[in-house]
Scaffold this active site. Structure first.
Site, PDB file in Angstrom:
ATOM      1  CD  GLU A 181     135.147  80.052  36.251  1.00 58.62           C
ATOM      2  OE1 GLU A 181     135.992  80.358  36.697  1.00 58.62           O
ATOM      3  OE2 GLU A 181     134.731  78.592  36.361  1.00 58.62           O
TER       4      GLU A 181
ATOM      5  CD  GLU B  84     137.056  76.841  41.097  1.00 62.47           C
ATOM      6  OE1 GLU B  84     135.974  76.346  40.695  1.00 62.47           O
ATOM      7  OE2 GLU B  84     137.583  77.737  40.483  1.00 62.47           O
TER       8      GLU B  84
END
Length: 267
Positions: free
Chosen positions: A148, A247
């Site tokens: 990511e 998140e």
């Protein structure tokens, strides 16, 4: 909508091992974690305690990070960190073992910050080798390595989807591994100025995972200005079938108020 609660950033008022049960009590069946231990190879009893917290809560572990170093101190992964290669390699078997026992298939490998005294080329070469090893290590359980882009870490070199995809292409070319995919965190991409709509249009069907938070503030959905619902819907339309990782930062008392409203509206 199938959400998964990141218990490393949410429910932080509770001890770590109590958070899966709190996520279940809030109405969620899935959880994910950053690496929940201080070392790459924790004691067996600590691993067992973590696994019991998941199974006793009756939730599914959908995602787990490889060891990323000391995150509160600013570390952002060991993948490209020269001098800690053995730690990362040793971590692979532990991660795969947890995944096998708990039925988890997605494993996030944070790339790591740029280091003084090493060239970017040296770190990138090491990263390709480590990511290939990670992909091979989790392949035996049908696992996928995730990579990511990250915001808020000045020394972290993967800022856009294109940055991460370029690394993924290098790993695939070098090793033949196909089980390494982009983790599209819409918050990080947006904060870094990436064209999130274009990323979705071009790559949604191949996303390994999606995570969300709103901006500004990295808060709960609806607390900021990002069109998260639109981005998620479009990703689904284009073929993304996985969970949506929650998140973001929010106090426990109000962390899931938006989800309660969403469920009420759906009735």
């Amino acid at each position: 909508m199938s959400y998964t609660v990141n218990c490393s950033i949410l429910l932080t008022e509770l001890p770590l091992w109590e958070r899966p049960a709190a996520a279940k009590a809030a109405g969620f069946d899935n959880v994910e974690f950053w690496w929940p231990f201080a070392e790459s190879v924790p004691a067996d009893r600590d691993v067992a305690a973590f696994e019991r917290a998941i199974t006793d809560a009756g939730v599914q572990l959908t995602g787990l990070n490889f060891n990323a170093g000391d995150m509160p101190a600013g570390d952002r992964g060991l993948v490209s960190w020269k001098g800690r290669c053995s730690e990362f390699k040793d971590n692979i078997d532990v991660v795969a073992g947890i995944g096998e026992r708990l039925g988890c298939k997605a494993f996030n490998a944070l790339y790591g910050n740029r280091q003084d005294g090493c060239t970017p080329e040296e770190q990138d070469e090491l990263a390709v080798k480590n990511l290939a090893a990670a992909a091979e290590g989790v392949a035996r359980i049908g696992g996928t390595v995730l990579l990511e882009p990250v915001s808020g870490a000045p020394a972290y070199p993967l800022l856009t989807a294109a940055d991460a995809l370029a690394v993924i292409d290098r790993v695939r070319a070098a090793s033949g591994a196909r089980n390494i995919k982009l983790l599209a965190d819409f918050y990080h991409l947006a904060v870094n100025g990436d064209d999130v709509e274009a990323v979705i249009e071009n790559h949604a069907k191949d996303f390994g995972h999606i995570q969300i938070a709103d901006n500004p503030g990295r808060g709960a959905p609806g607390s900021g200005q990002l069109p998260l619902d639109e981005w998620i819907t479009r990703s689904r339309e284009l073929g993304y079938e996985g969970c949506i990782g929650l998140e973001y930062k929010a106090p426990q008392a109000e962390a899931f108020a938006w989800a309660v409203r969403e469920r009420s509206d759906a009735r």
